[in-house]
Design a protein around this motif. Sequence first.
Motif, short mmCIF file in Angstrom:
data_model
loop_
_atom_site.label_atom_id
_atom_site.label_comp_id
_atom_site.label_asym_id
_atom_site.label_seq_id
_atom_site.Cartn_x
_atom_site.Cartn_y
_atom_site.Cartn_z
N THR A 370 2.98 0.06 -6.20
CA THR A 370 2.14 1.17 -6.67
C THR A 370 2.25 1.36 -8.18
N TRP A 372 -0.21 3.24 -11.67
CA TRP A 372 -1.20 4.30 -11.84
C TRP A 372 -1.84 4.24 -13.22
N SER A 445 -3.72 6.59 -8.35
CA SER A 445 -2.56 5.85 -7.87
C SER A 445 -3.08 4.63 -7.12
#
Length: 464
Positions: A370, A372, A445
Amino acid sequence: MSGRKVLAAAAVVTTAIAALATPAHAANPIITAIYTADPAPLVVGNTMYIYAGRDEAPTGSSNFLMREWHVLSSTDAATWTDNGAKATIATFGWAGADAWAGEVEPRNGRYYWYTSVNGNGPGWMNIGVAVGDSPLGPFTDAKGGPLISDSTANSAGLNIDPTVFVDDDGQAYLYWGGYWSPRAVKLAANMIDTVGAVVTPQGLTNYWEAPWMFKRSGLYYLMYAANDTNGCVTDSAYACQRYATATNPLGPWTQRGIVLGQVSSTTNHAGIVDFNGQSYLVYHTADAPGGGTFRRSVAVDKLFFNADGTIQRVTPTTGGGDGNLATSATASTSYVSSWESLAAINNGGVPANSADRSNLAYGNWPQQGTQWVEYTWPTARSISRTATYWFDDDQGIDLPASCQVQYWNGSAYVPVPNQSSCGVAGNTENVTTFGPVSTTRLRLSITSRTGLSTGVLEWKAYQA
Ligand code: FUB
């Protein structure tokens, strides 16, 4: 007679007519390559000019750094050109610093540029005047010394922010003044000498600085920055634009209301002009990426008069005319590859497909999992929709496995409410809608597919 300061009532649309008019709409701020402030509009022929100071203060500075005035121009009020610095402190041999607010008034084929500038000696701010034979100059000092200084009898607490108006009978008036002290004086026909005593206009309730004078349907209007907390601002470090009207150019004035509320910069400085049958408010904010109170940017929005001559309050727009707020945001990210660019995501590029790098591409290779990207605005924005165009280079960067739109709720990043699916399709805009959030920070995200990284070509965020 000035074509700018006498607004033609017939050409200035009322609410009813406004629905029919579709003049162009600027993407605010109108110029972001440099910071610009204290705009003064002028229409000559088919062109709108904006005379503006340049803010050069570095990030984090708490003082103005202003050394030159630029001239911006447009033939449609939507696409703007910076014609460069057409006057600087050096234009005035007697001055030493602080190229603050100025305004140009045409007369007899010449263009008189009244400026606020720091005299290089006793006293602080002065009003100077330069002159040129075209709206773009070249401009030279018209007087060889200040027109107004601290030695002028009954001068203002701070001698800044000139606005000059030429009435139908040929009489010119200069208004100016900061530190709650408006002042006015008649100008001679040569436009560079004062005539008679400096007067203190009456009735300009809560006046702070930045006057702008014009006439419409026989009525005189004076718009000015005020900083009271009685409907104007929530914090008197900021300012709004109030306006007053009078039946005599020297007043007395009657305060009529607010044209523009508090903006994101503490100072609030504006002008009104008619252009192609539409009235416009030209002002400044701190809305450009990296902007601030000492790093301001000029904005343009439509302004409407009511049938009774009162002015409708302007709601400032940000971003493109389509409501995309991303173009006025500062972007940040958890990671960007050194050969790619975060600037891609809000540069307004229109990708042909997900491999199209022609307007730059953001990628986070070799990161996985992940990551962002995020937008920050100086003050809260109300947002209810995003559109994401993913980058896929068919190498290490691929379409994501999933994504989520989040916002800063004051203490944490949380998912935006009632979020529709966060699409991950290639070669298209993936639109996500949600319940409106008011926030200074919006985050996308992005979670990658196993063994791959992710990228974005354009991420739009729309005003609710
Ligand atoms: O830009 C310097 C000063 O800030 C101007 O003269 C004022 O009107 C305020 O905008």
